[in-house]
Design an enzyme around this catalytic site. Structure first.
Site, PDB file in Angstrom:
ATOM      1  N   CYS A 101       5.385  -0.659  -2.959  1.00  0.00           N
ATOM      2  CA  CYS A 101       5.298  -2.108  -3.125  1.00  0.00           C
ATOM      3  C   CYS A 101       3.909  -2.519  -3.613  1.00  0.00           C
ATOM      4  O   CYS A 101       3.770  -3.515  -4.322  1.00  0.00           O
ATOM      5  CB  CYS A 101       5.650  -2.815  -1.823  1.00  0.00           C
ATOM      6  SG  CYS A 101       4.764  -2.204  -0.372  1.00  0.00           S
ATOM      7  N   HIS A 409       3.658  -4.431   4.227  1.00  0.00           N
ATOM      8  CA  HIS A 409       4.370  -4.659   2.965  1.00  0.00           C
ATOM      9  C   HIS A 409       3.511  -5.542   2.072  1.00  0.00           C
ATOM     10  O   HIS A 409       2.852  -6.476   2.543  1.00  0.00           O
ATOM     11  CB  HIS A 409       5.718  -5.321   3.243  1.00  0.00           C
ATOM     12  CG  HIS A 409       6.555  -5.522   2.021  1.00  0.00           C
ATOM     13  ND1 HIS A 409       6.929  -4.487   1.197  1.00  0.00           N
ATOM     14  CD2 HIS A 409       7.076  -6.657   1.470  1.00  0.00           C
ATOM     15  CE1 HIS A 409       7.655  -4.967   0.199  1.00  0.00           C
ATOM     16  NE2 HIS A 409       7.751  -6.272   0.344  1.00  0.00           N
TER      17      HIS A 409
END
Length: 1095
Positions: A101, A409
């Site tokens: 990510c 994340h």
């Protein structure tokens, strides 16, 4: 379903009710069908629950979902492939390959930098690939900001809009499109075309940009780009370090491009500052210029972006040991050093250093404090030579969600310059941010449980974030003004890239068509299944007198639950040992019509076929009937025997029966009457099928051993009734405690089952040989008792371990040494002479070396608990030497106050070798057990008493001003507590403990090895006590263990040791514990990747 009548309430009992009154040899067809429950009524169709014990009940098997009208969508196993199509006017997402990510956020930021994207389109790949992508050179002219242990990221965005390079088809986004749900089956990966696929990092990057701009997919797969960099998709890397390394790599890759715009594209990210040092004496100084891609700003202790910039440029004083050597003064002088901004780039990347090194824990941690930042940033006042206006507009915010520095994340908030709208880029999902959703840098944390800090008040045009780690600003230029080289004119995507994008779009359309065909096939096959099941459900009930077959209930459930055709019919578990339907597994099968069974077998195959009355097993039914008969008879006799045994029996008229035989007689009787009862109800694999076993009308279960608890606990060693009262000479045992007198009536009942059992009348004589043997044993026991009493009287103090000799008793000039093993065995005999044999000799050879010299220093014997020797008085030795055989006499004489002489003499060489060997064995072990006790604050005080440097004497307490201020009552109370603690300290901090110890509250057991480090042990403690390693303080014998990398053997942690665990404070964030476990693995960063030029 029918009402619960007496018959339906317990079908299993009703099925075998006839067995009590029927001779097993005269079983009829009616009895047989009743046992198989063939005549039970079927349940009506509107029932919801299946009757397991009724083979004619065919409802509640899963057929309800197939009956009636079913919509076509119910047959769809594949979601609509158009959900994976890019919506009109929307951006394209990037697939997260596991932990990529952080890469996806930078790709989206760079894609929205239209100048950078246009330059990448003009990049020319080398004609022949030359191995791995180019790596940044050590002497690259671009230098990053001063090094920092924190994470970094980078992004950029251009200024002017180039209409042909917008990220959305047909211009800027026209409408908001909410992200669709991911399908069960994702689109297939793109196939590589060897003639067109790129071979360099820049080539893969331009292909990614082309797909993001013109792909028909909702999201694309960046695997080729990730692989070109050699990144591990399962490892989350430092995002800020990735940004720096990739920018340096791109600059090296574009350095020799023929197009000047491509060659100089990285200059839009590059600024310049200087390290300025000025002497406080001569006011002369030096200036060392350096270039940067981004500014690394410390956010610890700051709440505003301007505060962070001011600290970055703050003046540092060089004084004391850190003085500056002035070349003009030719000596060290006090000086001032600062960073001076010379020029700023068109795209300004500001790294907010959220990931810092914690010196207390030795690991990275994330700073989760709020930092305010404006949408418009004026940098004019920070430049060395202020210009008229240096104003930047916010273009992107990169965010890390999560409390931990080792997990989380990454997402990005990016502004589309064509529409001036903000979008959230979260891997595959892209969402427009407007209204209340337009809160830049604000994202919910992934981990809950923590109290969220209060968000600061904001003015219009400013935002605050506790997760933003990078801000991207674009410089606002007055009309007609430009920086550096002029912007290029409109640049179309190269034909080669368009061809690759077109081919990928074709493959996507082919996949969509293939998925549509598969969806259509699912509908067709689903309708066929619907029709098949509907027809068979109507045919399956077997009417009375109609031919039928048995079929597995589990297979029927699978057939009705699966959307596709199930496996072949499997009835193998339903058969008995005779190859027919097992009457004890009726609850696992259903009776269906012959016509329905033939249709199922013709389509699915399988078997074996269990058809009609030929499948009913007469043998199994007869065996069960015989078993129930025997069970009823045994139950009746048991009732009689139990009742009669309560009466007193005349010895001359009674019979002897073994108590153990009387306890298990029913089990032995059932084995004789129904030898197959143990296997009753079992198939070929011997597994019990029915949940309830067949019972007689009296409620007695037919399965052997489940009637009474005494039978379940029967002694398997008893195989012949009354064998437990027979001696080795085949006569009656003298011991009456193992037998019981029963009446003649009881014996006749038992004799009817065990005709060959040994018979002993109540007045029968016992075995004379055994009786004589018992008398001899009694005499021997009396002799042992007498011997133990005499030895105890002669050596009472040695037995009671009182008034033991010691070298501190000065009048004593002579001692003897005996083996401690001898003393322990002798004490056991004296204490329990009937249990232990008398000790006859003393083995002092264990205290001597091979040269027959003493192996232990005499002055330590009696004081060291681990020493195998024990001191005895000369008077005691006189008794010992006369009573026992002594192999070696060991005598110790005190020649003067400080000198002891032993006979035999001490062997120094062997003594030293023994000490070294024991020390080595103590430090080298594996799978050893230690104990760790979590202590309270009071127990911590007890542990502190073991530290000699902290022990206060009474005089020190009197000199303590705090102690002096206490009143008398409080002094006495504290003195009493300290005295009690001192007495308990030894028990808390013992090095070794007895194997028969009882664990105290808060103590747990651990298995360790000597080569294990203290850090490894702390991780074990963390898992057991839920205490983070940095909150643990382990104490061994009052000594804190602090060296995490030291082995337990070197720290003198021995098997059986008791360690005390002192905890600072409970960890509020559970992620910190996970961080420690992850941080225990050495970080390698981007070592071995293409970012460092090594693949």
């Amino acid at each position: 379903m029918p009402p619960k009548s007496r018959q339906t309430q317990n079908p299993n009992r009703q099925a075998w009710q006839w067995a009590d009154t029927t001779d097993p040899a005269r079983i009829t067809q009616d009895n047989l069908e009743t046992a198989y429950r063939i005549r039970l009524k079927a349940c009506p169709r509107d029932g919801r629950r299946n009757c397991k014990n009724n083979p004619n009940c065919l409802v509640g098997l899963g057929e309800s979902q197939w009956l009636g009208e079913i919509d076509d969508e119910a047959f769809q196993e594949i979601e609509d492939p158009n959900n994976e199509r890019r919506a009109e006017g929307s951006f394209v997402g990037l697939k997260n390959l596991g932990a990529t990510c952080y890469v996806n956020t930078f790709l989206q930021v760079w894609f929205h930098n239209q100048e950078f994207r246009s330059a990448m389109y003009q990049y020319l790949e080398p004609a022949t690939p030359k191995g791995p992508p180019p790596s940044p050179k050590k002497n690259s002219p671009v230098k990053s900001s001063p090094p920092s242990p924190r994470k970094q990221t980078s992004s950029a965005q251009g200024e002017d809009v180039v209409s042909s390079t917008t990220g959305c088809p047909q211009g800027s986004p026209k409408k908001d499109s909410s992200p669709p749900t991911s399908p069960k089956k994702p689109p297939p990966p793109m196939e590589n075309d060897e003639d067109l696929m790129p071979t360099t990092v820049c080539g893969h990057l331009q292909f990614i940009f082309a797909l993001l701009q013109n792909s028909s997919r909702r999201y694309i797969d960046p695997s080729a780009f990730i692989q070109s960099l050699g990144l591990d998709t399962a490892l989350q890397q430092d995002a800020q370090e990735f940004s720096k390394l990739l920018m340096s790599l791109l600059e090296d890759s574009t350095r020799y491009q023929p197009n000047p715009w491509v060659r100089d594209i990285m200059q839009q990210f590059r600024g310049q500052y200087a390290y300025v040092t000025r002497c406080n004496r001569c006011f002369q100084g030096s200036s060392r210029p350096s270039q940067f891609y981004e500014l690394d700003l410390n956010i610890q202790g700051h709440t505003d972006l301007n505060q962070c910039v001011e600290e970055f440029l703050q003046e540092e004083k060089l004084e004391g040991d850190n003085q500056y050597f002035c070349s003009f003064c030719q000596s060290k002088q006090n000086a001032a050093r600062l960073i001076s901004l010379m020029s700023l780039p068109r795209v300004l990347n500001l790294q907010l250093l959220r990931f810092v090194f914690d010196r207390n824990t030795g690991h990275k941690k994330k700073l989760n404090n709020y930092v305010r930042f404006p949408e418009v940033l004026d940098m004019s006042r920070y430049l060395r030579k202020p210009e008229n206006e240096v104003v930047y507009e916010l273009q992107a915010v990169l965010i890390h969600r999560g409390h931990s520095a080792y997990s989380g994340h990454y997402i990005a908030h990016i502004k589309d310059r064509a529409s001036s709208c903000w979008y959230k880029f979260n891997d595959e999902e892209i969402q427009k941010m407007e209204g209340k959703k337009l809160q830049l840098g604000c994202e919910e944390d992934l981990e809950g449980g923590q109290k969220q800090p209060k968000k600061p008040k904001l003015q219009k045009g400013s935002h605050a974030s506790r997760n933003a780690y990078m801000l991207v600003y674009n410089r606002r230029l007055p009309e007609g003004e430009m920086i550096g080289a002029p912007l290029p004119v409109e640049t179309a995507i190269p034909d080669r890239l368009m061809q690759m994008v077109h081919r990928d779009n074709q493959k996507f359309e082919e996949w969509v068509r293939e998925m549509k065909d598969m969806r259509q096939q699912s509908v067709v096959s689903g309708k066929a299944r619907h029709q098949e099941i509907t027809e068979l459900c109507e045919l399956m009930p077997a009417e009375e007198g109609e031919t039928y077959e048995w079929i597995s209930t589990d297979w029927l459930r699978e057939w009705l639950s699966e959307s596709n055709a199930p496996r072949s019919v499997d009835n193998s578990k339903l058969t008995c040992t005779h190859g027919r339907a097992d009457p004890h597994k009726v609850s696992d099968m259903k009776r269906i019509s012959k016509q329905a069974a033939e249709m199922l077998y013709s389509k699915y195959g399988g078997g074996p076929h269990l058809s009609d009355d030929a499948s009913l097993c007469w043998d199994c039914v007869r065996q069960t009937c015989a078993q129930l008969h025997a069970k009823a008879r045994v139950a009746e006799d048991h009732k009689f025997i139990t009742s009669t045994n309560r009466e007193k029996v005349d010895r001359n008229k009674g019979y002897w029966v073994g108590k153990e035989s009387l306890r298990v007689w029913r089990q032995l009787a059932m084995e004789k009457l129904a030898p197959d009862s143990q296997g009753q109800g079992n198939g070929e694999n011997g597994t019990q099928a029915d949940t309830s076993e067949p019972t007689s009308s009296q409620g007695t279960k037919s399965s052997q051993g489940s009637n009474h608890g005494s039978m379940e606990n029967g002694d398997d060693d008893i195989t012949i009734f009354n064998e437990d009262i027979i001696c080795e000479h085949n006569h009656l045992l003298p011991d009456e405690s193992c037998r019981r007198l029963v009446s003649e009536a009881v014996w006749r009942r038992l004799k009817a089952y065990f005709t060959t059992a040994p018979e002993f009348r109540g007045n029968q004589n016992v075995c004379q040989a055994c009786l004589l043997k018992d008398k001899e044993g009694e005499q021997r026991e009396e002799l042992h008792k007498l011997m133990a009493a005499e030895q105890k009287s002669a050596l009472l103090q040695l037995y009671q371990d009182k008034n033991r000799p010691g070298w501190d008793k000065k009048p004593v000039q002579e001692f003897y040494i005996v083996s401690k093993v001898f003393v322990e065995e002798w004490r056991q005999f004296v204490k329990q002479p009937l249990r232990y044999d008398p000790v006859s000799n003393i083995g002092n050879v264990s205290l001597l070396c091979p040269h027959l010299g003493l192996l232990y220093r005499p002055e330590l014997i009696g004081t060291d608990l681990s020493n195998p020797g024990l001191l005895v008085w000369p008077t005691e030795w006189a008794v010992i030497s006369k009573t026992f055989l002594v192999d070696h006499t060991i005598r110790v004489i005190r020649e003067d106050e400080d000198r002891l002489v032993s006979k035999p003499a001490l062997c120094e060489e062997c003594l030293e070798a023994r000490v070294l060997q024991e020390d080595q064995e103590r430090r080298e072990y594996s799978s050893a057990t230690i104990y760790i006790r979590k202590i309270t604050s009071k127990e911590e005080k007890i542990a502190s008493l073991q530290r000699a440097e902290l022990n206060l004497s009474s005089s020190e307490e009197e000199n303590d001003p705090d102690f002096q201020q206490m009143n008398t009552v409080k002094k006495r109370k504290i003195a009493k507590e300290m005295s009690a603690m001192s007495a308990a300290a030894a028990s808390i901090n013992q090095v070794r403990r007895s194997s028969r110890h009882r664990r105290t509250r808060g103590e747990k057991q651990f298995t360790i090895s000597s080569g294990q480090t203290l850090r490894d042990l702390k991780i074990q403690v963390m898992n057991a006590f839920s205490v983070a390693p940095f909150d643990q303080h382990l104490i061994l014998n009052g000594r804190p263990l602090v060296d995490d990398v030291a082995t337990l053997g070197s720290l003198d942690v021995q098997p059986g040791s008791v360690l005390l665990l002192k905890v600072d404070e409970p960890v509020e964030d559970p992620m910190l514990i996970e961080d420690f476990a992850k941080a225990s693995v050495p970080e390698e960063g981007f070592k071995g990747t293409g970012l460092l030029g090594v693949r």
